[in-house]
Design an enzyme around this catalytic site. Structure first.
Site, PDB file in Angstrom:
ATOM      1  N   HIS A 130       0.795  -1.258  -0.045  1.00 34.25           N
ATOM      2  CA  HIS A 130      -0.034  -0.001   0.131  1.00 34.25           C
ATOM      3  C   HIS A 130       0.962   1.281  -0.022  1.00 34.25           C
ATOM      4  O   HIS A 130       1.988   1.356   0.402  1.00 34.25           O
ATOM      5  CB  HIS A 130      -0.858  -0.003   1.453  1.00 34.25           C
ATOM      6  CG  HIS A 130      -0.175  -0.290   2.383  1.00 34.25           C
ATOM      7  ND1 HIS A 130       0.301  -1.398   2.931  1.00 34.25           N
ATOM      8  CD2 HIS A 130       0.003   0.649   3.403  1.00 34.25           C
ATOM      9  CE1 HIS A 130       0.842  -1.232   4.124  1.00 34.25           C
ATOM     10  NE2 HIS A 130       0.589  -0.014   4.423  1.00 34.25           N
ATOM     11  N   HIS A 132       1.159   5.265   0.998  1.00 35.50           N
ATOM     12  CA  HIS A 132       0.519   6.444   1.888  1.00 35.50           C
ATOM     13  C   HIS A 132       0.697   7.421   1.170  1.00 35.50           C
ATOM     14  O   HIS A 132       1.608   7.938   0.575  1.00 35.50           O
ATOM     15  CB  HIS A 132       1.317   6.531   3.187  1.00 35.50           C
ATOM     16  CG  HIS A 132       1.298   5.234   4.108  1.00 35.50           C
ATOM     17  ND1 HIS A 132       0.303   5.497   5.249  1.00 35.50           N
ATOM     18  CD2 HIS A 132       1.721   4.125   4.070  1.00 35.50           C
ATOM     19  CE1 HIS A 132       0.743   4.345   5.905  1.00 35.50           C
ATOM     20  NE2 HIS A 132       1.327   3.197   5.063  1.00 35.50           N
TER      21      HIS A 132
END
Length: 144
Positions: A130, A132
């Site tokens: 993922h 940010h």
């Protein structure tokens, strides 16, 4: 031994915290993660962008005025950046392009930061790659 308190961005009930702690201290694997539950709408999130490949939602413990997590809907073995193979190039590019789209949508015209934590020493707490997307304030350097 890792302690749940080492992960301050998770602010949940004790019973939920215990379940997540068990996930966090386990060896990175292809086992379902909290992000799979978010993708499957089993856990609520504030979605800011979604298409057939990617989901972007607000972090529950933001580190800046804008803090959004951008994830692929299918991991395909991509638990972290260090696990990337050539077959992942398309989704990695898609994640970065999505970050650009979401940054524009969020009005981050003055700049933003993209962070990918990889592995335990890199601060990764969910083993589902993922990004940010962080912005809305002046970022410092070094980032720690």
């Amino acid at each position: 031994m890792l302690k749940f308190s080492s992960y301050p961005h998770f602010v949940l009930s004790i019973s939920m915290a215990s379940k997540i702690e068990a996930t966090l201290v386990s060896t990175p694997s292809d086992a379902p993660t909290i992000f799979d539950q978010i993708i499957n709408k089993e856990i609520p999130s504030t979605v800011v962008y979604e298409d057939d490949k990617v989901l972007a939602f607000r972090d529950i413990a933001p580190q800046a005025p804008t803090h959004i997590l951008i994830i692929p809907k299918v991991r395909d073995g991509l638990t972290g950046l260090s696990k990337a193979e050539e077959r992942h190039c398309e989704i990695l590019g898609r994640l970065l392009h999505t970050a650009k789209l979401v940054a524009k949508q969020e009005g981050l015209d003055d700049g933003f930061r993209i962070v990918i934590n990889d592995g335990l020493d890199g601060g990764q707490t969910v083993f589902h790659i993922h990004l940010h997307l962080i912005g809305g304030r002046q970022m410092g350097w070094p980032p720690f």
